[in-house]
Design an enzyme around this catalytic site. Structure first.
Site, PDB file in Angstrom:
ATOM      1  N   CYS A   1       8.194 -19.405 -11.634  1.00 29.27           N
ATOM      2  CA  CYS A   1       6.797 -18.999 -11.397  1.00 29.27           C
ATOM      3  C   CYS A   1       5.804 -19.812 -12.226  1.00 29.27           C
ATOM      4  O   CYS A   1       4.648 -19.957 -11.837  1.00 29.27           O
ATOM      5  CB  CYS A   1       6.621 -17.523 -11.711  1.00 29.27           C
ATOM      6  SG  CYS A   1       7.780 -16.498 -10.822  1.00 29.27           S
TER       7      CYS A   1
ATOM      8  N   HIS B   1      -0.878 -16.612 -11.159  1.00 32.25           N
ATOM      9  CA  HIS B   1       0.311 -16.680 -10.317  1.00 32.25           C
ATOM     10  C   HIS B   1       0.407 -15.368  -9.556  1.00 32.25           C
ATOM     11  O   HIS B   1       0.246 -14.289 -10.141  1.00 32.25           O
ATOM     12  CB  HIS B   1       1.549 -16.906 -11.199  1.00 32.25           C
ATOM     13  CG  HIS B   1       2.810 -16.463 -10.538  1.00 32.25           C
ATOM     14  ND1 HIS B   1       3.181 -16.894  -9.285  1.00 32.25           N
ATOM     15  CD2 HIS B   1       3.780 -15.600 -10.927  1.00 32.25           C
ATOM     16  CE1 HIS B   1       4.318 -16.320  -8.947  1.00 32.25           C
ATOM     17  NE2 HIS B   1       4.710 -15.527  -9.917  1.00 32.25           N
TER      18      HIS B   1
ATOM     19  N   ASN C   1       4.932 -13.257  -2.907  1.00 31.62           N
ATOM     20  CA  ASN C   1       5.056 -14.084  -4.112  1.00 31.62           C
ATOM     21  C   ASN C   1       5.767 -15.379  -3.724  1.00 31.62           C
ATOM     22  O   ASN C   1       6.913 -15.357  -3.303  1.00 31.62           O
ATOM     23  CB  ASN C   1       5.870 -13.282  -5.150  1.00 31.62           C
ATOM     24  CG  ASN C   1       6.095 -14.029  -6.449  1.00 31.62           C
ATOM     25  OD1 ASN C   1       6.005 -15.258  -6.503  1.00 31.62           O
ATOM     26  ND2 ASN C   1       6.422 -13.296  -7.499  1.00 31.62           N
TER      27      ASN C   1
HETATM   28  N1  ACO Z   1      11.615  -0.070  -0.766  1.00 35.45           N
HETATM   29  C1  ACO Z   1      11.802   1.231  -1.020  1.00 35.45           C
HETATM   30  N2  ACO Z   1      12.337   1.671  -2.177  1.00 35.45           N
HETATM   31  C2  ACO Z   1      12.656   0.749  -3.096  1.00 35.45           C
HETATM   32  C3  ACO Z   1      12.479  -0.624  -2.881  1.00 35.45           C
HETATM   33  C4  ACO Z   1      11.930  -1.034  -1.654  1.00 35.45           C
HETATM   34  N3  ACO Z   1      11.703  -2.315  -1.357  1.00 35.45           N
HETATM   35  N4  ACO Z   1      12.894  -1.284  -3.983  1.00 35.45           N
HETATM   36  C5  ACO Z   1      13.324  -0.362  -4.858  1.00 35.45           C
HETATM   37  N5  ACO Z   1      13.185   0.859  -4.324  1.00 35.45           N
HETATM   38  C6  ACO Z   1      13.510   2.153  -4.903  1.00 35.45           C
HETATM   39  C7  ACO Z   1      14.531   2.055  -6.009  1.00 35.45           C
HETATM   40  O1  ACO Z   1      15.829   2.015  -5.493  1.00 35.45           O
HETATM   41  C8  ACO Z   1      14.256   3.316  -6.783  1.00 35.45           C
HETATM   42  O2  ACO Z   1      14.849   4.387  -6.108  1.00 35.45           O
HETATM   43  P1  ACO Z   1      15.506   5.623  -6.930  1.00 35.45           P
HETATM   44  O3  ACO Z   1      14.366   6.218  -7.697  1.00 35.45           O
HETATM   45  O4  ACO Z   1      16.053   6.482  -5.856  1.00 35.45           O
HETATM   46  O5  ACO Z   1      16.536   4.992  -7.812  1.00 35.45           O
HETATM   47  C9  ACO Z   1      12.742   3.490  -6.656  1.00 35.45           C
HETATM   48  O6  ACO Z   1      12.353   2.693  -5.525  1.00 35.45           O
HETATM   49  C10 ACO Z   1      11.996   3.021  -7.869  1.00 35.45           C
HETATM   50  O7  ACO Z   1      12.549   1.769  -8.278  1.00 35.45           O
HETATM   51  P2  ACO Z   1      11.979   0.966  -9.458  1.00 35.45           P
HETATM   52  O8  ACO Z   1      12.692  -0.333  -9.574  1.00 35.45           O
HETATM   53  O9  ACO Z   1      11.939   1.871 -10.665  1.00 35.45           O
HETATM   54  O10 ACO Z   1      10.523   0.735  -8.899  1.00 35.45           O
HETATM   55  P3  ACO Z   1       9.256   0.314  -9.654  1.00 35.45           P
HETATM   56  O11 ACO Z   1       8.270   1.370  -9.549  1.00 35.45           O
HETATM   57  O12 ACO Z   1       9.557  -0.260 -10.996  1.00 35.45           O
HETATM   58  O13 ACO Z   1       8.779  -0.881  -8.720  1.00 35.45           O
HETATM   59  C11 ACO Z   1       8.764  -3.271  -8.744  1.00 35.45           C
HETATM   60  C12 ACO Z   1       9.600  -2.022  -8.545  1.00 35.45           C
HETATM   61  C13 ACO Z   1       7.693  -3.330  -7.664  1.00 35.45           C
HETATM   62  C14 ACO Z   1       9.636  -4.485  -8.633  1.00 35.45           C
HETATM   63  C15 ACO Z   1       8.119  -3.125 -10.143  1.00 35.45           C
HETATM   64  O14 ACO Z   1       9.092  -2.977 -11.124  1.00 35.45           O
HETATM   65  C16 ACO Z   1       7.255  -4.268 -10.473  1.00 35.45           C
HETATM   66  O15 ACO Z   1       6.141  -4.335 -10.048  1.00 35.45           O
HETATM   67  N6  ACO Z   1       7.789  -5.191 -11.275  1.00 35.45           N
HETATM   68  C17 ACO Z   1       7.131  -6.403 -11.604  1.00 35.45           C
HETATM   69  C18 ACO Z   1       8.016  -7.486 -11.213  1.00 35.45           C
HETATM   70  C19 ACO Z   1       7.453  -8.334 -10.152  1.00 35.45           C
HETATM   71  O16 ACO Z   1       6.480  -8.071  -9.509  1.00 35.45           O
HETATM   72  N7  ACO Z   1       8.076  -9.437 -10.013  1.00 35.45           N
HETATM   73  C20 ACO Z   1       7.621 -10.423  -9.130  1.00 35.45           C
HETATM   74  C21 ACO Z   1       8.509 -11.573  -9.215  1.00 35.45           C
HETATM   75  S1  ACO Z   1       8.674 -12.188 -10.797  1.00 35.45           S
HETATM   76  C22 ACO Z   1       7.300 -13.006 -11.134  1.00 35.45           C
HETATM   77  O17 ACO Z   1       6.708 -13.599 -10.281  1.00 35.45           O
HETATM   78  C23 ACO Z   1       6.824 -12.960 -12.500  1.00 35.45           C
END
Ligand code: ACO
Length: 355
Positions: A116, A282, A312
């Site tokens: 990234c 980014h 992304n």
């Molecule tokens: N659709 C539906 N449910 C989902 C999905 C999906 N695509 N993905 C995960 N879930 C579920 C999980 O299985 C979990 O279910 P459970 O509670 O039954 O176990 C629930 O949703 C919550 O999962 P978390 O991983 O805790 O979800 P979170 O609220 O943290 O959101 C996310 C996940 C969006 C990835 C978040 O952590 C985030 O915004 N992270 C930042 C990372 C990011 O954006 N990276 C981008 C790439 S890296 C970069 O460019 C820097």
């Protein structure tokens, strides 16, 4: 010493639009979940067997060269940032040279592997080359074809829904104009959490992991003359050829490091957040960008986001967003533009540009 100006900029995204609803056909997810967590509404996927990071980069590069008023033969150095290269090796730099039909072998081609942050890392390297007088027309691109490497089952949904394909390119040239161009760049890294946002295979860490040991009858570790190099990593079973992300860790780190590295660039140049005309972060996740915007107290019109349309696109996200902002007249001559990135590694960085 000259400074580095953005002489031309272009981007390319594939035609095929994939909506959140389309993804629900492959995995247990929903439009609401994806929008709420990431801001993404749709993304683009390249045409299999036809499009690659190299072909998309070439399309973006041609636009950037045209806008810079140069032919591709005038490029004297290529910097290519991607995490989804056409091949394991050689890198995309030389493939882009060939794709553009550049026959001049006096030029160099450098591959950047900073995910990234790749575009910022590439910009910082190119800036040093321009300032030193070594090159006059550097083509810097970020291009990704994520759609070829994602786990589209429910197992991979937390990562697969976030990423899209595309490419952005800039032509960088020296300028003697006082106070214009790249004012400063800042690069950082911390390998402590290297595996928390990663794609581990193929890679040398697992020994002969491309083959199925039982099927191909590899000797056991005891029988093998070279012992432990036959350590078997069950690539297919563990699916380490798909990206892995600890989303919450990435979120926590990103929302700290983005503002930190932006403030570092401002402090170095004596500017304040209120001096920024446009921040192009980014496009990791809209929630991350909004968090950064709130931390820096920037109004909506001073932050450009397009993750809603493209997802992304890692190394391509900054040049795509910057180009769109410029095309829409939101980045103008004389503006103070800030670029910032955070990603796998972890690596992060910023650049401040007087446009
Ligand atoms: N659709 C539906 N449910 C989902 C999905 C999906 N695509 N993905 C995960 N879930 C579920 C999980 O299985 C979990 O279910 P459970 O509670 O039954 O176990 C629930 O949703 C919550 O999962 P978390 O991983 O805790 O979800 P979170 O609220 O943290 O959101 C996310 C996940 C969006 C990835 C978040 O952590 C985030 O915004 N992270 C930042 C990372 C990011 O954006 N990276 C981008 C790439 S890296 C970069 O460019 C820097």
């Amino acid at each position: 010493m000259p400074s580095t100006k953005f002489a031309g900029i272009g981007f390319y995204v594939p035609e095929q639009v994939v909506t959140n609803k389309d993804l629900t056909k492959y995995m247990d997810t929903s439009d609401d979940w994806i929008r709420e967590r990431s801001g993404i509404e749709e993304r683009r996927y390249g045409k299999k067997h036809e499009e690659t990071p190299t072909t998309m980069a070439a399309a973006a590069a041609k636009i950037a060269c045209e806008r810079a008023g140069i032919t591709v033969e005038e490029i004297d150095f290529i910097v290519f940032a991607t995490l989804s290269p056409d091949y394991y090796f050689p890198g995309c730099g030389v493939l882009l040279q060939r794709e553009l039909g550049i026959t001049n072998t006096e030029i160099g081609a450098l591959d950047i592997r900073n995910q990234c942050s790749g575009f910022i890392y590439g910009l910082s390297v190119a800036d040093q080359f321009i300032k030193s007088g070594m090159y006059k027309n550097i083509l810097l691109v970020g291009a990704e074809m994520h759609s070829m490497g994602l786990d589209f089952t429910t197992r991979g949904r937390n990562v697969a829904v976030l990423f899209g394909d595309g490419a952005g390119a800039v032509v960088l040239q020296p300028t003697e104009e006082e106070g214009k161009g790249v004012l400063t760049t800042h690069l950082h890294s911390d390998g402590t959490h290297a595996e928390e946002l990663s794609l581990l295979s193929p890679g040398s860490h697992g020994g002969y992991h491309f083959e199925d040991k039982d099927k191909f009858g590899f000797p056991t570790e005891e029988e093998a003359p070279l012992g432990e190099i036959f350590v078997y990593d069950n690539l297919l079973e563990n699916k380490t050829y798909y990206p892995y992300m600890d989303g919450q860790l990435v979120f926590k780190k990103a929302v700290t490091k983005f503002p930190e590295v932006i403030m570092e660039a401002l402090a170095k140049t004596g500017y304040e957040t209120t001096d920024i005309d446009m921040l192009v972060p980014h496009q990791a996740n809209l929630r991350i960008a909004q968090f950064v915007q709130r931390t820096l107290k920037l109004p909506d019109e001073k932050v450009y986001n397009n993750i809603m349309k493209y997802g992304n696109t890692t190394a391509a996200s900054i040049p795509i967003a910057l180009c769109e902002a410029w095309e829409q007249g939101k980045v103008k001559e004389g503006d103070l533009v800030c670029l910032a990135a955070f990603g796998s590694g972890f690596t992060w960085g910023s650049a401040l540009i007087r446009w």
